[in-house]
Write a protein that holds these residues in place. Structure first.
Motif, PDB file in Angstrom:
ATOM      1  N   SER A 405       6.633 -10.279   3.811  1.00 17.94           N
ATOM      2  CA  SER A 405       5.495 -10.501   2.891  1.00 17.94           C
ATOM      3  C   SER A 405       4.707  -9.206   2.511  1.00 17.94           C
ATOM      4  N   LEU A 406       4.522  -8.433   3.854  1.00 14.61           N
ATOM      5  CA  LEU A 406       3.547  -7.230   3.685  1.00 14.61           C
ATOM      6  C   LEU A 406       4.268  -6.265   2.863  1.00 14.61           C
ATOM      7  N   ALA A 407       5.869  -6.098   3.169  1.00 20.96           N
ATOM      8  CA  ALA A 407       6.569  -5.071   2.412  1.00 20.96           C
ATOM      9  C   ALA A 407       6.570  -5.322   0.814  1.00 20.96           C
ATOM     10  N   VAL A 408       6.800  -6.727   0.560  1.00 23.19           N
ATOM     11  CA  VAL A 408       6.716  -7.092  -0.806  1.00 23.19           C
ATOM     12  C   VAL A 408       5.531  -6.771  -1.417  1.00 23.19           C
ATOM     13  N   THR A 409       4.282  -7.215  -0.696  1.00 21.79           N
ATOM     14  CA  THR A 409       3.100  -6.702  -1.195  1.00 21.79           C
ATOM     15  C   THR A 409       2.690  -5.294  -1.452  1.00 21.79           C
ATOM     16  N   GLU A 410       3.387  -4.472  -0.416  1.00 23.51           N
ATOM     17  CA  GLU A 410       3.145  -2.975  -0.570  1.00 23.51           C
ATOM     18  C   GLU A 410       4.031  -2.453  -1.805  1.00 23.51           C
ATOM     19  N   GLN A 411       5.079  -3.071  -2.037  1.00 21.04           N
ATOM     20  CA  GLN A 411       5.792  -2.457  -3.280  1.00 21.04           C
ATOM     21  C   GLN A 411       4.991  -3.117  -4.653  1.00 21.04           C
ATOM     22  N   LYS A 412       4.514  -4.205  -4.656  1.00 18.32           N
ATOM     23  CA  LYS A 412       3.690  -4.643  -5.825  1.00 18.32           C
ATOM     24  C   LYS A 412       2.401  -4.065  -5.977  1.00 18.32           C
ATOM     25  N   LEU A 413       1.797  -3.608  -4.953  1.00 12.07           N
ATOM     26  CA  LEU A 413       0.582  -3.096  -4.877  1.00 12.07           C
ATOM     27  C   LEU A 413       0.701  -1.648  -4.691  1.00 12.07           C
ATOM     28  N   PHE A 414       1.637  -0.918  -5.478  1.00 10.62           N
ATOM     29  CA  PHE A 414       1.874   0.307  -5.230  1.00 10.62           C
ATOM     30  C   PHE A 414       0.541   1.149  -6.008  1.00 10.62           C
ATOM     31  N   GLU A 415       0.012   0.638  -6.949  1.00 10.68           N
ATOM     32  CA  GLU A 415      -1.236   1.338  -7.769  1.00 10.68           C
ATOM     33  C   GLU A 415      -2.515   0.685  -7.181  1.00 10.68           C
ATOM     34  N   GLU A 416      -2.595  -0.155  -6.138  1.00 10.10           N
ATOM     35  CA  GLU A 416      -3.619  -0.680  -5.791  1.00 10.10           C
ATOM     36  C   GLU A 416      -3.949  -0.482  -4.166  1.00 10.10           C
ATOM     37  N   ASN A 417      -4.131   0.532  -3.981  1.00 11.41           N
ATOM     38  CA  ASN A 417      -4.333   1.027  -2.252  1.00 11.41           C
ATOM     39  C   ASN A 417      -5.258   0.333  -1.619  1.00 11.41           C
ATOM     40  N   SER A 418      -6.343  -0.214  -2.157  1.00 13.24           N
ATOM     41  CA  SER A 418      -7.288  -0.707  -1.484  1.00 13.24           C
ATOM     42  C   SER A 418      -6.887  -2.203  -0.764  1.00 13.24           C
ATOM     43  N   LYS A 419      -6.101  -2.914  -1.925  1.00 14.91           N
ATOM     44  CA  LYS A 419      -5.547  -4.312  -1.495  1.00 14.91           C
ATOM     45  C   LYS A 419      -4.437  -4.302  -0.663  1.00 14.91           C
ATOM     46  N   ARG A 420      -3.748  -3.221  -0.616  1.00 16.44           N
ATOM     47  CA  ARG A 420      -2.617  -2.881   0.279  1.00 16.44           C
ATOM     48  C   ARG A 420      -3.362  -2.842   1.910  1.00 16.44           C
ATOM     49  N   GLN A 421      -4.125  -2.120   2.074  1.00 14.49           N
ATOM     50  CA  GLN A 421      -4.950  -1.672   3.048  1.00 14.49           C
ATOM     51  C   GLN A 421      -5.569  -3.193   3.607  1.00 14.49           C
ATOM     52  N   LEU A 422      -5.893  -3.919   2.949  1.00 13.06           N
ATOM     53  CA  LEU A 422      -6.392  -5.184   3.252  1.00 13.06           C
ATOM     54  C   LEU A 422      -5.421  -5.978   3.741  1.00 13.06           C
TER      55      LEU A 422
END
Length: 661
Positions: A405-422
């Motif tokens: 889920s984290l890997a999928v989230t990182e791919q989807k949130l490529f332009e949303e760095n803050s959410k990825r860190q969260l």
């Protein structure tokens, strides 16, 4: 300048949009291929999972360890993603395996996990059955009552639902509600012609009426179950015959009981043996009805009518059949009963012969029980290891799902760095919590395993005391027989049988009331005094203010000390000695029991021992030390024992035992 800047900005935006569209097309193409690969993987995992689940069900009744291994493999086959419906089926099947092998706590745990993964009514009904078998009747009712409102349930499931609710209410002593639920299930079973359940429910309704002393209603439903069993299968007819015979026995209708049990014997012979019949029906062998059991019950019915001569052939037949089938439990009971019958008839030589056979069977049964305890301990360890392995697979699957889920989230949130860190932070916290939970479960599992080991060891030591005590007491009987003192031997055997019955009844208890232990000790001392009347007198003093029933004491804890005082202290004394037992309450929560003798003392007794006796360690005293050590470990210094010389010249012995409430 401004115009050139606008033109440059325009070309930059066009280039950026073109680059983004190209990346989006590439991402869509890659995602499509990934989806196809994932679909193939999921399909293959589903087939593997079902195959392994079928293998687990195939070995469920015959090989517990192998079936658990297949469940573990089926969970592992689900992969990182893990289908929750498939996971629920695996855990539910594991619960059924544990339920069949009577591991009710583990069955309940896995059914709960299955419901947590994916809730099915069938799983809830199985959990309700596990609660009933584990004597958690209220939990079963609370779980199953809401399901009665569910519509479009399969008829067989609804029958099981009402039957289990009836079992739960019967356990809660709500007989009326239990009968109502059983009748609801019976109506559905009759409407859908589910013959096995029609028999089951008629029989359970009869049992409930019998428990309420409504004999006419009970007999009516028992007759229904008997007539229906004749149409289904002979093996089932035997089960119902024996159940109705037990009902006749409770109502003192011994002649009806005997006739019905004789029919069961005839049916059993026609089946060609109970083992093959049980294999066809899938009945566990320890629960099966055997000819030796039926013969023993027929004999008891004759004995209840004081028809001893008619009871003897059935007891002898039961003993022979039990010996052939290696059924030591029935052989023990039948041999003991035969000894009692001969004694009541006045044939004391045959009574003694049968009793000696009984002692031999008890010894064999004791050895087998030790082996069974050892096998049970090994099996419990292996089950615990396999269950931990399944739990680890589930935790790994959850952790893998989190990473995916984290890997999928990182791919989807490529332009949303803050959410990825969260998400990364949340995943780390989840991992730490998971590790903390694993450590806690591991600690609790070790603690429970230690307690289980202590209980098994304590039970083993406690069962060792009975043969040790029997052999020492039988020496006294042998002495009377050697002297041809038949009257004293008979009197001694009569008192000894009373004592042994009480000792055997208490052998399964960790603690018994102090008053009961004192009664047994007084009877034991009287038996020893009858043999050594010229060697010692005895006195038992109990504090008048003491409430003996408020204190609990391990059974057979004091007897070895008293035995040592008589056999190694007073028996070798030239003049007549004195054995004193005093029970005094020191505080509200503390009791002192002292055993004093003015015998020759421990030093002199050790000098009188032969070289062979010196090589042998006292099993009785060693057993007592181990029991006290385990009990103190479990109950935090509950028992304290000290042994001292009574006099300065090292004669006489005093044993002081302090016991906390």
């Amino acid at each position: 300048m401004i115009r050139k800047a606008y033109i440059g900005l325009f070309f930059l935006m066009v280039f950026h949009n073109g680059f983004s569209q190209e990346n989006a097309q590439r991402s869509k193409s890659s995602a499509g291929e990934a989806d196809k690969r994932e679909a193939k993987t999921v399909s293959r995992a589903t087939l593997d999972h079902q195959r392994l689940l079928d293998s687990a069900n195939f070995h469920k009744r015959t090989d517990l360890e192998k079936s658990i291994d297949f469940i573990a493999k089926s969970i592992s086959a689900l992969g990182k993603q893990g289908n929750k419906t498939a996971l629920s089926k695996s855990l539910s099947t594991l619960g059924e395996i544990y339920l069949y092998h009577r591991q009710y706590d583990l069955a309940i745990t896995n059914f709960k996990d299955a419901i947590a993964a994916q809730s099915f009514n069938s799983t809830k009904i199985q959990l309700g059955k596990a609660y009933v078998l584990n004597v958690q009747f209220q939990e079963a009712e609370d779980l199953l009552l809401p399901i009665t409102d569910v519509r479009n349930m399969v008829p067989y499931q609804r029958i099981q639902l009402y039957e289990t609710l009836g079992d739960a209410n019967k356990g809660l002593s709500n007989s009326k509600e239990a009968i109502d639920f059983y009748k609801e299930g019976l109506n559905i079973a009759e409407k859908n012609q589910v013959s096995p359940k029609i028999i089951d429910l008629n029989s359970k309704i009869a049992d409930t009426y019998a428990g309420e002393d409504k004999n006419i209603e009970a007999e009516g439903f028992y007759n229904n179950s008997l007539s229906l069993s004749k149409e289904v299968a002979p093996a089932r007819l035997i089960q119902e015959n024996e159940k109705v015979a037990d009902f006749y026995n409770q109502k003192n209708r011994f002649q009806d009981e005997i006739q019905l049990r004789k029919k069961s014997l005839s049916e059993l012979q026609q089946l060609g043996g109970v083992k093959e019949a049980d294999k066809r029906k899938g009945i566990a062998h320890e629960d099966s009805i055997t000819s030796q059991q039926i013969n023993y019950k027929i004999a008891n019915a004759y004995i209840a009518q004081d028809r001893l001569d008619e009871a003897i052939p059935y007891l002898e037949r039961s003993i022979v059949e039990a010996d052939a089938e290696d059924d030591l439990v029935v052989q023990k009971d039948a041999t003991r009963k035969l000894s009692e019958v001969y004694r009541n008839k006045g044939d004391f030589s045959k009574a003694l012969e049968s009793y000696q056979d009984y002692v031999t069977v008890v010894d064999s049964l004791y050895i087998r029980k030790e082996q069974e305890i050892s096998r049970a301990a090994r099996l419990n360890r292996e089950i615990a290891n396999k269950q931990n392995r399944i739990s680890s697979l589930e935790q790994e699957r959850e952790l893998s799902q989190s990473k995916y889920s984290l890997a999928v989230t990182e791919q989807k949130l490529f332009e949303e760095n803050s959410k990825r860190q969260l998400w990364v932070i949340y995943s780390l916290i989840f991992g730490l919590l998971l590790m903390a939970l694993t450590a806690l479960l591991y600690y609790r599992s070790n603690k429970q395993q230690k307690l289980a080991n202590n209980l098994l060891a304590l039970k083993s030591l406690r069962t060792q005391m009975n043969p040790h005590f029997i052999f020492n007491a039988l020496n006294s009987v042998n002495n009377y027989i050697a002297k041809s003192d038949e009257r004293s031997a008979n009197r001694f055997l009569s008192d000894f049988s009373v004592l042994m019955r009480s000792v055997l009844e208490n052998s399964e208890e960790d603690f018994i009331p102090l008053s009961k232990e004192l009664e047994l000790l007084e009877l034991y001392i009287k038996l020893e005094h009858s043999r050594f009347a010229d060697k010692f007198d005895f006195e038992i003093e109990v504090d008048k203010q003491l409430d003996a029933d408020s204190f609990q004491i391990p059974p057979m804890l004091l007897q070895p000390y008293i035995e040592n005082a008589i056999w190694h202290g007073l028996r070798y004394k030239d003049e007549k000695g004195l054995l004193s037992i005093r029970v005094k309450q020191l505080t509200n929560d503390l009791l002192e029991i002292s055993i004093e003798d003015n015998g020759i003392g421990r030093k002199k007794s050790a000098e009188l021992k032969t070289s062979n006796q010196k090589k042998q360690k006292s099993k009785g005293m060693g057993n007592i030390k181990k029991r006290i050590q385990i009990l103190n470990d479990m109950y935090k210094n509950k028992i304290e024992v000290s042994i001292t010389d009574l006099n300065e010249n090292q004669t006489g012995t005093k044993v002081s035992l302090k016991l906390k409430k």
